[in-house]
Design an enzyme around this catalytic site. Sequence first.
Site, PDB file in Angstrom:
ATOM      1  NE  ARG A  93      -1.410  24.626  30.230  1.00 33.53           N
ATOM      2  CZ  ARG A  93      -2.366  25.217  31.051  1.00 33.53           C
ATOM      3  NH1 ARG A  93      -2.366  25.697  32.020  1.00 33.53           N
ATOM      4  NH2 ARG A  93      -3.079  25.645  30.475  1.00 33.53           N
ATOM      5  CE  LYS A 119      -3.033  25.677   2.652  1.00 30.69           C
ATOM      6  NZ  LYS A 119      -3.723  27.141   1.975  1.00 30.69           N
ATOM      7  CE  LYS A 150      -4.109  21.863  -4.653  1.00 30.45           C
ATOM      8  NZ  LYS A 150      -3.409  21.958  -2.975  1.00 30.45           N
ATOM      9  CD  GLU A 156      -5.464  24.579  -7.365  1.00 36.35           C
ATOM     10  OE1 GLU A 156      -5.078  24.555  -5.917  1.00 36.35           O
ATOM     11  OE2 GLU A 156      -4.560  24.731  -8.191  1.00 36.35           O
ATOM     12  CG  ASP A 188      -6.789  28.409  -6.196  1.00 40.13           C
ATOM     13  OD1 ASP A 188      -7.135  28.727  -4.591  1.00 40.13           O
ATOM     14  OD2 ASP A 188      -5.449  28.455  -7.350  1.00 40.13           O
TER      15      ASP A 188
END
Length: 278
Positions: free
Chosen positions: A98, A133, A165, A195, A216
């Site tokens: 598994r 992410k 950013k 950004e 963005d």
Amino acid sequence: MYDRFLVLPLIDRWLAEDIGHGDLTVELMIDPRAVATFRMNAREPLTVSGIAIAATVFTRYDSACAVDLLVNDGDRVEAAATLAVVSGPARSLLTAERTALNIVQRLSGIATETARYVAAIAHTPARLLDTRKTTPGLRMLEKHAASCGGALNHRLGLDSGIMLKDNHIAVCGGIAAAVRRARAHAPALTRIEVECDRLDQVKEALDAGADVIMLDNMSLPDMAAAVRTCAGRAKLEASGGIRLDTIAAVAETGVDYISTSRPFQSAPAVDIGLDAAG
């Protein structure tokens, strides 16, 4: 790309999590002298990722297990393709099964979904980028999976590059000031990305000497305008709200890169099974 040395502690934790104090089923039901051979088969078309890691799960648990890999990471296979043949003590194979399948299904799912996005922009020069992410603890492997699907890796971590950013810019007092400060302290070969969500910011970042400008959540017309304004003086990355049904139009604006987290966040695990060899 991943470091095998760093993967081994992960595998140890995965096995410990699943096994606990012992595999009650195999210890009660399987003769300790029994040996077996199984085939790891794809049950749907997929792009392979993590097959060597899955093999290491078996051999890490029991060095008496043997794995014959029939494919490599990055290979595209059809349903019913055999990815590997595993053999050895039946108890060990069944106990590690598994964990081995979980990781190859997860990583191959990311690679397969990434490949769909890459194919959607193949008619343009734009390249797909992944993001940070990722699942905590699995970034190295998930980014490897994205590369197996044809994407380029964006920053591996916060130490991989400078990304200014909106909040960084606000604290520094504006784009020009932020870029100037970053340029003064950055390692010599480190690129600086800014950004921007408006065209006037693109012009300001360009004039400040940004190496890469992230567009963005811009509209398609604004992206195209940014491409004309930039005229090759900096690389342009489109980001925000990228989906499989929208990515081609974004690529056609002329941007250099498109980043998306969707292959990490929404890719289903592909169907791979371990079947007794006939």
